[in-house]
Design a protein around this motif. Structure first.
Motif, PDB file in Angstrom:
ATOM      1  N   LEU A  58       0.830  -1.201   0.000  1.00  0.00           N
ATOM      2  CA  LEU A  58       0.000   0.000   0.000  1.00  0.00           C
ATOM      3  C   LEU A  58       0.865   1.252   0.000  1.00  0.00           C
ATOM      4  O   LEU A  58       0.587   2.209  -0.734  1.00  0.00           O
ATOM      5  CB  LEU A  58      -0.944  -0.008   1.204  1.00  0.00           C
ATOM      6  N   ASP A  59       1.922   1.244   0.801  1.00  0.00           N
ATOM      7  CA  ASP A  59       2.829   2.389   0.837  1.00  0.00           C
ATOM      8  C   ASP A  59       3.522   2.582  -0.504  1.00  0.00           C
ATOM      9  O   ASP A  59       3.735   3.717  -0.941  1.00  0.00           O
ATOM     10  CB  ASP A  59       3.856   2.231   1.955  1.00  0.00           C
ATOM     11  N   ALA A  60       3.856   1.495  -1.176  1.00  0.00           N
ATOM     12  CA  ALA A  60       4.495   1.609  -2.492  1.00  0.00           C
ATOM     13  C   ALA A  60       3.538   2.263  -3.494  1.00  0.00           C
ATOM     14  O   ALA A  60       3.962   3.069  -4.329  1.00  0.00           O
ATOM     15  CB  ALA A  60       4.930   0.232  -2.995  1.00  0.00           C
ATOM     16  N   VAL A  61       2.260   1.935  -3.399  1.00  0.00           N
ATOM     17  CA  VAL A  61       1.266   2.576  -4.271  1.00  0.00           C
ATOM     18  C   VAL A  61       1.190   4.067  -3.962  1.00  0.00           C
ATOM     19  O   VAL A  61       1.194   4.899  -4.865  1.00  0.00           O
ATOM     20  CB  VAL A  61      -0.118   1.908  -4.124  1.00  0.00           C
ATOM     21  N   ILE A  62       1.138   4.401  -2.679  1.00  0.00           N
ATOM     22  CA  ILE A  62       1.067   5.812  -2.284  1.00  0.00           C
ATOM     23  C   ILE A  62       2.266   6.571  -2.834  1.00  0.00           C
ATOM     24  O   ILE A  62       2.124   7.625  -3.458  1.00  0.00           O
ATOM     25  CB  ILE A  62       0.987   5.957  -0.750  1.00  0.00           C
ATOM     26  N   VAL A  63       3.456   6.035  -2.633  1.00  0.00           N
ATOM     27  CA  VAL A  63       4.687   6.698  -3.070  1.00  0.00           C
ATOM     28  C   VAL A  63       4.680   6.915  -4.580  1.00  0.00           C
ATOM     29  O   VAL A  63       5.140   7.952  -5.069  1.00  0.00           O
ATOM     30  CB  VAL A  63       5.931   5.888  -2.623  1.00  0.00           C
ATOM     31  N   ARG A  64       4.133   5.980  -5.319  1.00  0.00           N
ATOM     32  CA  ARG A  64       4.087   6.085  -6.775  1.00  0.00           C
ATOM     33  C   ARG A  64       3.336   7.341  -7.228  1.00  0.00           C
ATOM     34  O   ARG A  64       3.602   7.881  -8.303  1.00  0.00           O
ATOM     35  CB  ARG A  64       3.410   4.834  -7.349  1.00  0.00           C
ATOM     36  N   TYR A  65       2.399   7.812  -6.418  1.00  0.00           N
ATOM     37  CA  TYR A  65       1.573   8.944  -6.819  1.00  0.00           C
ATOM     38  C   TYR A  65       1.909  10.247  -6.099  1.00  0.00           C
ATOM     39  O   TYR A  65       1.202  11.242  -6.258  1.00  0.00           O
ATOM     40  CB  TYR A  65       0.092   8.598  -6.626  1.00  0.00           C
ATOM     41  N   LEU A  66       2.972  10.264  -5.350  1.00  0.00           N
ATOM     42  CA  LEU A  66       3.392  11.492  -4.672  1.00  0.00           C
ATOM     43  C   LEU A  66       4.263  12.302  -5.610  1.00  0.00           C
ATOM     44  O   LEU A  66       5.148  11.764  -6.267  1.00  0.00           O
ATOM     45  CB  LEU A  66       4.174  11.159  -3.395  1.00  0.00           C
ATOM     46  N   LYS A  67       4.020  13.589  -5.642  1.00  0.00           N
ATOM     47  CA  LYS A  67       4.828  14.476  -6.474  1.00  0.00           C
ATOM     48  C   LYS A  67       5.621  15.370  -5.537  1.00  0.00           C
ATOM     49  O   LYS A  67       5.054  16.196  -4.819  1.00  0.00           O
ATOM     50  CB  LYS A  67       3.924  15.309  -7.386  1.00  0.00           C
ATOM     51  N   TRP A  69       7.035  14.680  -2.815  1.00  0.00           N
ATOM     52  CA  TRP A  69       6.759  14.378  -1.412  1.00  0.00           C
ATOM     53  C   TRP A  69       7.367  13.020  -1.090  1.00  0.00           C
ATOM     54  O   TRP A  69       7.549  12.180  -1.966  1.00  0.00           O
ATOM     55  CB  TRP A  69       5.248  14.282  -1.153  1.00  0.00           C
ATOM     56  N   SER A  70       7.637  12.810   0.178  1.00  0.00           N
ATOM     57  CA  SER A  70       8.024  11.475   0.629  1.00  0.00           C
ATOM     58  C   SER A  70       6.901  10.952   1.506  1.00  0.00           C
ATOM     59  O   SER A  70       6.081  11.722   2.021  1.00  0.00           O
ATOM     60  CB  SER A  70       9.332  11.536   1.430  1.00  0.00           C
ATOM     61  N   LEU A  71       6.860   9.673   1.696  1.00  0.00           N
ATOM     62  CA  LEU A  71       5.830   9.057   2.525  1.00  0.00           C
ATOM     63  C   LEU A  71       5.862   9.623   3.944  1.00  0.00           C
ATOM     64  O   LEU A  71       4.816   9.881   4.540  1.00  0.00           O
ATOM     65  CB  LEU A  71       6.032   7.536   2.542  1.00  0.00           C
ATOM     66  N   GLU A  72       7.050   9.842   4.456  1.00  0.00           N
ATOM     67  CA  GLU A  72       7.205  10.330   5.824  1.00  0.00           C
ATOM     68  C   GLU A  72       6.686  11.750   5.996  1.00  0.00           C
ATOM     69  O   GLU A  72       6.360  12.178   7.097  1.00  0.00           O
ATOM     70  CB  GLU A  72       8.674  10.255   6.260  1.00  0.00           C
ATOM     71  N   ARG A  73       6.592  12.482   4.917  1.00  0.00           N
ATOM     72  CA  ARG A  73       6.147  13.875   4.978  1.00  0.00           C
ATOM     73  C   ARG A  73       4.624  14.007   5.062  1.00  0.00           C
ATOM     74  O   ARG A  73       4.108  15.034   5.473  1.00  0.00           O
ATOM     75  CB  ARG A  73       6.675  14.604   3.744  1.00  0.00           C
ATOM     76  N   ILE A  74       3.917  12.950   4.689  1.00  0.00           N
ATOM     77  CA  ILE A  74       2.457  12.964   4.731  1.00  0.00           C
ATOM     78  C   ILE A  74       2.010  12.871   6.188  1.00  0.00           C
ATOM     79  O   ILE A  74       2.536  12.066   6.963  1.00  0.00           O
ATOM     80  CB  ILE A  74       1.877  11.761   3.951  1.00  0.00           C
ATOM     81  N   ALA A  75       1.034  13.681   6.558  1.00  0.00           N
ATOM     82  CA  ALA A  75       0.462  13.587   7.903  1.00  0.00           C
ATOM     83  C   ALA A  75       0.033  12.139   8.157  1.00  0.00           C
ATOM     84  O   ALA A  75      -0.540  11.494   7.267  1.00  0.00           O
ATOM     85  CB  ALA A  75      -0.732  14.522   8.029  1.00  0.00           C
ATOM     86  N   ARG A  76       0.329  11.647   9.328  1.00  0.00           N
ATOM     87  CA  ARG A  76       0.037  10.238   9.636  1.00  0.00           C
ATOM     88  C   ARG A  76      -1.423   9.885   9.413  1.00  0.00           C
ATOM     89  O   ARG A  76      -1.733   8.807   8.923  1.00  0.00           O
ATOM     90  CB  ARG A  76       0.444   9.910  11.068  1.00  0.00           C
ATOM     91  N   VAL A  77      -2.310  10.779   9.782  1.00  0.00           N
ATOM     92  CA  VAL A  77      -3.726  10.462   9.601  1.00  0.00           C
ATOM     93  C   VAL A  77      -4.060  10.328   8.117  1.00  0.00           C
ATOM     94  O   VAL A  77      -4.815   9.441   7.726  1.00  0.00           O
ATOM     95  CB  VAL A  77      -4.643  11.487  10.315  1.00  0.00           C
ATOM     96  N   ASN A  78      -3.473  11.159   7.278  1.00  0.00           N
ATOM     97  CA  ASN A  78      -3.724  11.034   5.835  1.00  0.00           C
ATOM     98  C   ASN A  78      -3.079   9.776   5.268  1.00  0.00           C
ATOM     99  O   ASN A  78      -3.626   9.159   4.357  1.00  0.00           O
ATOM    100  CB  ASN A  78      -3.246  12.282   5.109  1.00  0.00           C
ATOM    101  N   ARG A  79      -1.945   9.401   5.804  1.00  0.00           N
ATOM    102  CA  ARG A  79      -1.323   8.142   5.392  1.00  0.00           C
ATOM    103  C   ARG A  79      -2.228   6.973   5.759  1.00  0.00           C
ATOM    104  O   ARG A  79      -2.415   6.042   4.974  1.00  0.00           O
ATOM    105  CB  ARG A  79       0.052   7.989   6.051  1.00  0.00           C
ATOM    106  N   ALA A  80      -2.829   7.019   6.943  1.00  0.00           N
ATOM    107  CA  ALA A  80      -3.758   5.967   7.366  1.00  0.00           C
ATOM    108  C   ALA A  80      -4.992   5.945   6.465  1.00  0.00           C
ATOM    109  O   ALA A  80      -5.458   4.870   6.053  1.00  0.00           O
ATOM    110  CB  ALA A  80      -4.165   6.169   8.828  1.00  0.00           C
TER     111      ALA A  80
END
Length: 137
Positions: A58-67, A69-80
Motif C-alpha cells: 500500500l505504501d508503495a502505491v502511495i509513493v508512486r503517486y506522490l509528487k 513528497w516522501s511518505l514520511e512527509r504525509i500527515a500520519r492520519v492522511n497516510r492511514a
C-alpha cells in the motif's frame, strides 16, 4: 450495516497501529461511540488485518503517486486514510471505488483539514485512473 461508522472505526484502529498501539477492542469502544452492527465487525477486522498485511504494498502505491513528497512527509492520519482507501479499492470490491474515495476525502477532512481532503482526493483519483486503465487494457 453502518459502513461509514465502521470505516471511521477502522481508520482509527489503523492510525493507532501506526502509533504503536494494538488497535484492538479497547480502541473500538473508546475512540468513538460505535456499536458494530451485523457485518461491521467483520469489515473492520478484514480491513485492519488487510492494511497490516499489505502495508508495504500500500505504501508503495502511495509513493508512486506522490509528487515531490516522501511518505514520511504525509500527515500520519492522511497516510492511514490512504492505506485504508487503497486497500478497499484493491481488495474489497463490494463498494465502488468512487464511494471509497468520497468517504476517504471526508475522513481526511474530518481528522486533518480541508487541504488534507484535497491531497487524499488527488492521490486516490490518480490511483483509480490507473486502476481503470489496467482493467481496460
Amino acid at each position: 450495516m453502518a459502513r461509514r461508522l465502521a470505516r471511521t472505526a477502522a481508520l482509527q484502529m489503523v492510525y493507532e497501529n501506526m502509533l504503536g498501539g494494538d488497535g484492538g477492542e479497547e480502541t473500538l469502544s473508546g475512540l468513538i461511540e460505535f456499536t458494530p452492527e451485523e457485518g461491521d465487525q467483520e469489515f473492520i477486522d478484514q480491513v485492519l488485518e488487510g492494511v497490516q498485511e499489505h502495508e508495504e504494498e500500500l505504501d508503495a502505491v502511495i509513493v508512486r503517486y506522490l509528487k515531490d513528497w516522501s511518505l514520511e512527509r504525509i500527515a500520519r492520519v492522511n497516510r492511514a486514510v490512504l492505506r485504508l482507501a487503497i486497500y478497499e479499492m484493491t481488495y474489497c470490491k463490494d463498494v465502488p471505488s468512487n464511494v471509497v474515495i468520497s468517504e476517504a476525502v471526508g475522513l481526511a477532512q474530518k481528522f486533518d483539514s480541508p487541504e488534507g481532503g484535497k491531497f487524499v482526493n488527488g492521490v486516490l483519483s490518480s490511483v483509480l485512473k490507473d486502476m481503470n486503465k489496467e482493467e481496460n487494457a
